[in-house]
Motif scaffolding. Structure first.
Motif, PDB file in Angstrom:
ATOM      1  N   MET A   1       0.814  -1.215   0.000  1.00  0.00           N
ATOM      2  CA  MET A   1       0.000   0.000   0.000  1.00  0.00           C
ATOM      3  C   MET A   1       0.849   1.267   0.000  1.00  0.00           C
ATOM      4  SD  MET A   1      -3.127   1.212   0.174  1.00  0.00           S
ATOM      5  CE  MET A   1      -4.150   2.464   0.820  1.00  0.00           C
ATOM      6  N   PHE A   2       2.099   1.197   0.392  1.00  0.00           N
ATOM      7  CA  PHE A   2       2.937   2.395   0.517  1.00  0.00           C
ATOM      8  C   PHE A   2       3.862   2.609  -0.691  1.00  0.00           C
ATOM      9  CE2 PHE A   2       1.529   1.746   4.780  1.00  0.00           C
ATOM     10  CZ  PHE A   2       1.551   2.991   5.379  1.00  0.00           C
ATOM     11  N   GLU A   3       3.728   1.771  -1.716  1.00  0.00           N
ATOM     12  CA  GLU A   3       4.675   1.822  -2.834  1.00  0.00           C
ATOM     13  C   GLU A   3       4.713   3.198  -3.502  1.00  0.00           C
ATOM     14  OE1 GLU A   3       2.182  -0.545  -2.684  1.00  0.00           O
ATOM     15  OE2 GLU A   3       3.432  -2.154  -1.880  1.00  0.00           O
ATOM     16  N   LYS A   4       3.553   3.718  -3.843  1.00  0.00           N
ATOM     17  CA  LYS A   4       3.493   5.002  -4.549  1.00  0.00           C
ATOM     18  C   LYS A   4       3.999   6.138  -3.660  1.00  0.00           C
ATOM     19  CE  LYS A   4       0.268   4.998  -8.027  1.00  0.00           C
ATOM     20  NZ  LYS A   4       1.174   4.332  -8.855  1.00  0.00           N
ATOM     21  N   LEU A   5       3.624   6.120  -2.377  1.00  0.00           N
ATOM     22  CA  LEU A   5       4.092   7.155  -1.457  1.00  0.00           C
ATOM     23  C   LEU A   5       5.610   7.138  -1.371  1.00  0.00           C
ATOM     24  CD1 LEU A   5       3.640   9.385   0.668  1.00  0.00           C
ATOM     25  CD2 LEU A   5       3.451   7.561   2.378  1.00  0.00           C
ATOM     26  N   PHE A   6       6.190   5.966  -1.160  1.00  0.00           N
ATOM     27  CA  PHE A   6       7.642   5.874  -1.027  1.00  0.00           C
ATOM     28  C   PHE A   6       8.341   6.274  -2.323  1.00  0.00           C
ATOM     29  CE2 PHE A   6       7.408   2.502   2.578  1.00  0.00           C
ATOM     30  CZ  PHE A   6       6.954   3.475   3.441  1.00  0.00           C
ATOM     31  N   HIS A   7       7.791   5.871  -3.455  1.00  0.00           N
ATOM     32  CA  HIS A   7       8.370   6.247  -4.748  1.00  0.00           C
ATOM     33  C   HIS A   7       8.335   7.766  -4.910  1.00  0.00           C
ATOM     34  CE1 HIS A   7       9.472   6.038  -8.956  1.00  0.00           C
ATOM     35  NE2 HIS A   7       8.437   6.813  -9.229  1.00  0.00           N
ATOM     36  N   THR A   8       7.215   8.380  -4.557  1.00  0.00           N
ATOM     37  CA  THR A   8       7.049   9.831  -4.677  1.00  0.00           C
ATOM     38  C   THR A   8       8.025  10.574  -3.772  1.00  0.00           C
ATOM     39  OG1 THR A   8       4.720   9.523  -5.222  1.00  0.00           O
ATOM     40  CG2 THR A   8       5.358  11.703  -4.497  1.00  0.00           C
ATOM     41  N   ILE A   9       8.171  10.096  -2.546  1.00  0.00           N
ATOM     42  CA  ILE A   9       9.120  10.723  -1.613  1.00  0.00           C
ATOM     43  C   ILE A   9      10.541  10.614  -2.159  1.00  0.00           C
ATOM     44  CG2 ILE A   9      10.190  10.521   0.671  1.00  0.00           C
ATOM     45  CD1 ILE A   9       7.368   9.668   1.704  1.00  0.00           C
ATOM     46  N   ASN A  10      10.898   9.416  -2.625  1.00  0.00           N
ATOM     47  CA  ASN A  10      12.267   9.179  -3.099  1.00  0.00           C
ATOM     48  C   ASN A  10      12.593   9.911  -4.395  1.00  0.00           C
ATOM     49  OD1 ASN A  10      13.436   7.642  -1.025  1.00  0.00           O
ATOM     50  ND2 ASN A  10      12.305   5.832  -1.697  1.00  0.00           N
ATOM     51  N   GLN A  11      11.598  10.459  -5.074  1.00  0.00           N
ATOM     52  CA  GLN A  11      11.880  11.296  -6.241  1.00  0.00           C
ATOM     53  C   GLN A  11      12.410  12.664  -5.810  1.00  0.00           C
ATOM     54  OE1 GLN A  11       8.016  11.126  -8.238  1.00  0.00           O
ATOM     55  NE2 GLN A  11       8.974   9.975  -9.894  1.00  0.00           N
ATOM     56  N   LYS A  12      12.114  13.081  -4.584  1.00  0.00           N
ATOM     57  CA  LYS A  12      12.525  14.401  -4.110  1.00  0.00           C
ATOM     58  C   LYS A  12      13.660  14.329  -3.088  1.00  0.00           C
ATOM     59  CE  LYS A  12       8.331  16.859  -5.120  1.00  0.00           C
ATOM     60  NZ  LYS A  12       8.708  17.147  -6.465  1.00  0.00           N
TER      61      LYS A  12
END
Length: 193
Positions: free
Chosen positions: A1-12
């Protein structure tokens, strides 16, 4: 469930696996059905929501019953009424799901605690705030200076999937035009191709 959140954070910013694990408990996974409210006008906003899957929109309704769309939040987007959340005052906005959606929501108290436990998240949210301010200024400038067709084209270029996912009347409201004008613009663009 956290995949998109973690991916989004790690882009910044770059977080360690340990930091990501520390973040998880601060969020509450929530599913909402199409047309279900996350926030209703007059209620106090309790959450900031990250969209893992689905689409939501924030809007007001005027005295004539017309809907005025302020924001769309698709996957990897954030949505809330920050003013209501921070002040405890009743919200002027409604936020509901355009599609069945999966969210990660966080209360203001949990948000502050998360920032104290994972300081790099302060930078992430600062960058997010800066980007939101830039987008807000660009949208304001566009609404004042661009034609309806230019606003539509700019939106479609920025969010190519929005046309298939969001009803035409909501897009028209967001652009500040009538559904009839939007229909005419779309027809002109399709015949010009």
């Amino acid at each position: 469930m956290f995949e998109k959140l973690f991916h989004t954070i790690n882009q910044k910013i770059q977080l360690t696996k340990e930091d990501l694990e520390v973040i998880k408990p601060f969020f509450i996974a929530r599913k909402i059905r199409r047309k279900q409210y996350l926030l209703q006008e007059g209620d106090v906003c309790k959450y900031t929501a990250f969209v893992e899957k689905g689409a939501l929109h924030s809007y007001t309704i005027d005295e004539k019953g017309n809907e005025h769309v302020v924001q769309f939040a698709l996957e990897a987007g954030w949505i809330s009424d920050q003013y209501s959340l921070l002040t405890g005052e009743p919200s002027l906005y409604n936020i509901d799901a355009i599609e069945d959606s999966e969210l990660l929501v966080i209360t203001h108290t949990s948000f502050e605690e998360m920032l104290s436990k994972v300081p790099p998240m302060e930078k992430y949210f600062r960058l997010l705030l800066q980007n939101n301010m830039i987008a807000l200024h660009r949208r304001l400038s566009a609404s004042l200076s661009l034609s309806a067709e230019e606003k539509y084209t700019k939106m479609v270029n920025a969010y190519p999937t929005i046309i298939q996912r969001v009803p035409q009347h909501m897009i028209a409201s967001y652009l500040g035009i009538t559904p009839e004008t939007l229909s005419r613009i779309r027809k002109q663009i399709s015949t010009a191709k």
